[in-house]
Design a protein around this motif. Sequence first.
Motif, short mmCIF file in Angstrom:
data_model
loop_
_atom_site.label_atom_id
_atom_site.label_comp_id
_atom_site.label_asym_id
_atom_site.label_seq_id
_atom_site.Cartn_x
_atom_site.Cartn_y
_atom_site.Cartn_z
N GLU A 1 12.95 -2.42 16.01
CA GLU A 1 12.33 -4.24 15.95
C GLU A 1 10.78 -4.44 15.94
OE1 GLU A 1 16.70 -5.12 17.93
OE2 GLU A 1 15.57 -4.95 18.67
N ALA A 2 10.43 -3.71 17.05
CA ALA A 2 9.05 -3.81 17.06
C ALA A 2 8.49 -3.52 16.25
CB ALA A 2 9.20 -3.15 18.63
N GLU A 3 8.95 -2.54 15.39
CA GLU A 3 8.12 -2.01 14.12
C GLU A 3 8.12 -3.34 13.26
OE1 GLU A 3 7.45 1.62 10.47
OE2 GLU A 3 9.53 1.39 11.99
N GLN A 4 8.82 -3.74 12.60
CA GLN A 4 9.22 -5.15 11.96
C GLN A 4 8.52 -6.17 12.54
OE1 GLN A 4 13.09 -5.89 11.87
NE2 GLN A 4 13.99 -4.39 10.27
N ARG A 5 8.36 -6.43 14.25
CA ARG A 5 7.24 -7.81 14.45
C ARG A 5 5.92 -6.77 14.36
NH1 ARG A 5 9.99 -9.99 19.09
NH2 ARG A 5 8.92 -11.54 19.56
N LEU A 6 5.03 -5.46 14.30
CA LEU A 6 4.09 -5.68 14.11
C LEU A 6 3.44 -5.10 12.89
CD1 LEU A 6 4.06 -3.63 17.79
CD2 LEU A 6 3.16 -6.20 17.21
N ALA A 7 4.50 -4.82 11.98
CA ALA A 7 4.88 -4.62 10.66
C ALA A 7 3.00 -5.22 10.22
CB ALA A 7 5.54 -4.99 9.74
N LYS A 8 2.82 -6.80 10.48
CA LYS A 8 1.81 -7.86 9.80
C LYS A 8 0.38 -7.17 10.93
CE LYS A 8 5.05 -11.44 8.50
NZ LYS A 8 5.34 -12.39 8.62
N CYS A 9 0.28 -6.91 11.60
CA CYS A 9 -0.13 -6.13 12.38
C CYS A 9 -1.16 -4.70 12.43
CB CYS A 9 -0.41 -7.18 13.75
SG CYS A 9 0.69 -8.17 14.24
N SER A 10 -1.42 -4.19 11.90
CA SER A 10 -1.86 -3.15 11.26
C SER A 10 -0.79 -2.32 12.10
CB SER A 10 -3.31 -2.70 11.24
OG SER A 10 -3.94 -4.06 11.04
N PHE A 11 0.09 -2.22 12.33
CA PHE A 11 0.91 -1.02 12.93
C PHE A 11 1.51 0.24 12.06
CE2 PHE A 11 0.50 -3.55 16.70
CZ PHE A 11 0.54 -2.72 17.81
N VAL A 12 1.72 1.59 12.22
CA VAL A 12 2.00 2.02 11.44
C VAL A 12 3.09 3.48 12.24
CG1 VAL A 12 0.46 3.47 11.09
CG2 VAL A 12 1.85 3.73 9.39
N ARG A 13 4.24 3.56 11.64
CA ARG A 13 5.15 4.73 11.76
C ARG A 13 4.39 6.15 11.94
NH1 ARG A 13 10.65 5.20 14.33
NH2 ARG A 13 10.51 2.60 14.40
N ILE A 14 4.41 6.57 12.89
CA ILE A 14 3.55 8.17 13.18
C ILE A 14 4.80 9.05 13.25
CG2 ILE A 14 1.51 8.09 12.94
CD1 ILE A 14 1.71 8.38 16.08
#
Length: 146
Positions: free
Chosen positions: A85-98
Amino acid sequence: MKIEIKIDEGCTETKIIVVTSKVTEEVNEIVKRLSSEQPQMIAAFKDDQATMLDPTQIYRVYASEGKVYAETESSTFLLRLRLYEAEQRLAKCSFVRISNGEIVNLKKVKGFDLSFVGTICVSLSNGTVTYVSRRYVAKIKQLLGL
């Protein structure tokens, strides 16, 4: 593509006009990016006190012992969101799963160390060091253009 900016002292609200001969995929993408809403604030908790975090303050979000935490420059906060859920909300803000348990803000990355075989070491500008799991190495390399 040409970009033109006009300064008008009497203007009270910013206005964007797109002039084109036909609507293309590129035009649709530009309109989509311009019309997307600003990043949402995220409710975070520390010592029974709620704080609203701007996504630009967050260095990384990670899961530990069944809970999800957001790390900022000065502190670590508990989030009442699942990691996806955090990933979906932050996807537009240059966040990427590592990894399965962590996402990072690419704007807060100091450097990537590619000398490790099978993984990538990520250094954040607040001094935190973390690693890209083998499962996500190809995705990160593609994202970085390597």
